[in-house]
Structures are given as C-alpha cells and as structure tokens.
Design a protein around this motif. Structure first.
Motif, short mmCIF file in Angstrom:
data_model
loop_
_atom_site.label_atom_id
_atom_site.label_comp_id
_atom_site.label_asym_id
_atom_site.label_seq_id
_atom_site.Cartn_x
_atom_site.Cartn_y
_atom_site.Cartn_z
N LEU A 76 4.04 0.80 -6.95
CA LEU A 76 3.27 1.86 -7.60
C LEU A 76 2.00 1.31 -8.24
O LEU A 76 0.97 2.00 -8.28
CB LEU A 76 4.13 2.57 -8.65
CG LEU A 76 5.29 3.39 -8.10
CD1 LEU A 76 6.18 3.87 -9.23
CD2 LEU A 76 4.79 4.55 -7.26
N ALA A 77 2.05 0.07 -8.74
CA ALA A 77 0.84 -0.53 -9.30
C ALA A 77 -0.16 -0.88 -8.19
O ALA A 77 -1.37 -0.75 -8.38
CB ALA A 77 1.22 -1.78 -10.08
N ARG A 78 0.35 -1.30 -7.04
CA ARG A 78 -0.50 -1.66 -5.91
C ARG A 78 -1.11 -0.43 -5.26
O ARG A 78 -2.23 -0.46 -4.78
CB ARG A 78 0.33 -2.45 -4.89
CG ARG A 78 -0.50 -3.21 -3.90
CD ARG A 78 0.36 -4.13 -3.00
NE ARG A 78 1.35 -4.88 -3.74
CZ ARG A 78 2.68 -4.81 -3.52
NH1 ARG A 78 3.16 -4.03 -2.59
NH2 ARG A 78 3.52 -5.52 -4.23
N LEU A 102 8.10 -0.63 -9.01
CA LEU A 102 7.02 -0.62 -9.99
C LEU A 102 5.81 -1.40 -9.48
O LEU A 102 4.66 -0.98 -9.68
CB LEU A 102 7.50 -1.17 -11.33
CG LEU A 102 8.55 -0.31 -12.05
CD1 LEU A 102 9.06 -1.02 -13.29
CD2 LEU A 102 8.02 1.06 -12.37
N ALA A 103 6.03 -2.52 -8.79
CA ALA A 103 4.92 -3.29 -8.21
C ALA A 103 4.22 -2.48 -7.12
O ALA A 103 2.99 -2.49 -7.01
CB ALA A 103 5.44 -4.61 -7.66
N PRO A 155 -1.76 3.16 -6.44
CA PRO A 155 -1.70 4.14 -7.52
C PRO A 155 -1.67 5.59 -7.06
O PRO A 155 -1.29 6.47 -7.83
CB PRO A 155 -2.96 3.84 -8.34
CG PRO A 155 -3.85 3.07 -7.44
CD PRO A 155 -2.98 2.37 -6.44
#
Length: 186
Positions: free
Chosen positions: A166-168, A163-164, A170
C-alpha cells in the motif's frame, strides 16, 4: 436454545456499594446483562466468584455487560441504584442434540471441526495476490490469518507485506481497507 432471565425489582437488596442482585445462570455458556434506566452506569459491575469484577458499559439509555458462565456459577450485580429493568440473555454452548441424532444426517447433528490454518501457505498467497494487484484477495487472506493466529510471525509478515504494498502503490485501494485497519488495532 437461548434463555432470558428478568431480575425483578424485588431481587435487588441493599449492599455496601448501593444495591446488589444475585442470579444463577440456568445454562453454561455466554450471557449478556442489559440494565435499562442506567444512562450512566457509574460503578455498576458484575461479580463472579472466580473472576475479577466486570464493569458495565453505557449502551443507549441502558448499561451492558457480558460474561461466560460455567456450571454452578453464581453472579452478583452491584450498582449504586437499582435499574428500572434488568434482563439477562443466555446463549448456551453448542452441543450435540440426541433428538437430532435420530432424525438428521450426520453433517447436521454434529458440530463442524475446522482444520488448523496453514499460516505459511497464507503468507505465500498474500504475496501472490499482491503481485497480481488483487488487494481484496490479499486482505481477505490476511483477515483469515489474523483470526487464526494474530501473534504468529507468518501473520506479521503478511500484514507487513500488505502495508508495504500500500505504501508502494498509494492508489491501490479497497473498501475493505477500513476493516483491515480496524482489525490491526484490535
């Protein structure tokens, strides 16, 4: 081998909640009850002697319920009205076949036993995959970890790492992200 039991209209008798039908599974294992003619199952439920009642769920123009049967178990279906057709499909537990033992190679005649999943190695492989921008590989490893031990700390850390990432990044997307999100909220 699977089995099918049809509960005929004569098997339904008056009960306090409407009608009831009782059956005894012929094998141990899982089974599903499909009752046609109940577009809205209402208060229909499956009652086992040693478990809380299981409500039926709507399924197309029928109702559906699934449970597991142990040897000698007796089940009762209670409903406001009898269904037009009620079938119980049994899927017995797998076991070694004495007939196959004489003819088949050992790999076929006995069930496979999986080894315990190494969660720490899985977490490390997720980190390596993410560093190489291989999101599909990381999602596959995370899926294996979720199946092996959903509540383990190593699994949580692997999911947080994905998840981190994917946030980093996008724009790092995969067709498997929908299944991954669904697996997380299960």
């Amino acid at each position: 081998m699977t089995g099918l039991l049809v509960l005929p209209p004569a098997s339904w008798r008056p009960a306090a909640a409407g009608v009831a039908a009782t059956f005894r599974p012929p094998v141990t294992g899982g089974f599903a009850v499909i009752a046609a003619g109940w577009p809205e199952p209402g208060d229909a439920r499956l009652i086992a002697s040693d478990a809380p009642p299981t409500p039926f769920r709507p399924f197309a123009a029928a109702a559906f319920c699934a449970a597991t049967a142990e040897e000698g178990a007796v089940f009762t279906i209670e409903a406001p009205a009898p269904p037009s057709q009620c079938r119980v499909l049994f899927v017995p537990r797998p076991h070694n076949s004495p007939s196959l033992a004489l003819l088949a190679p050992r790999a076929v005649r006995s069930p496979a036993h999986g080894h315990a999943y190494d969660l720490d190695a899985g977490r490390a492989r997720v980190g390596t995959s993410l560093a190489a921008q291989e999101i599909d590989t990381a999602l596959g490893i995370a899926a294996e970890m979720l199946l092996a031990a959903r509540d383990a700390e190593a699994t949580r850390q692997a999911v947080i790492a994905i998840l981190a990432h994917l946030a980093r990044y996008p724009l790092a997307r995969s067709p498997a992200l929908g299944a991954f999100a669904a697996a997380l909220v299960e």
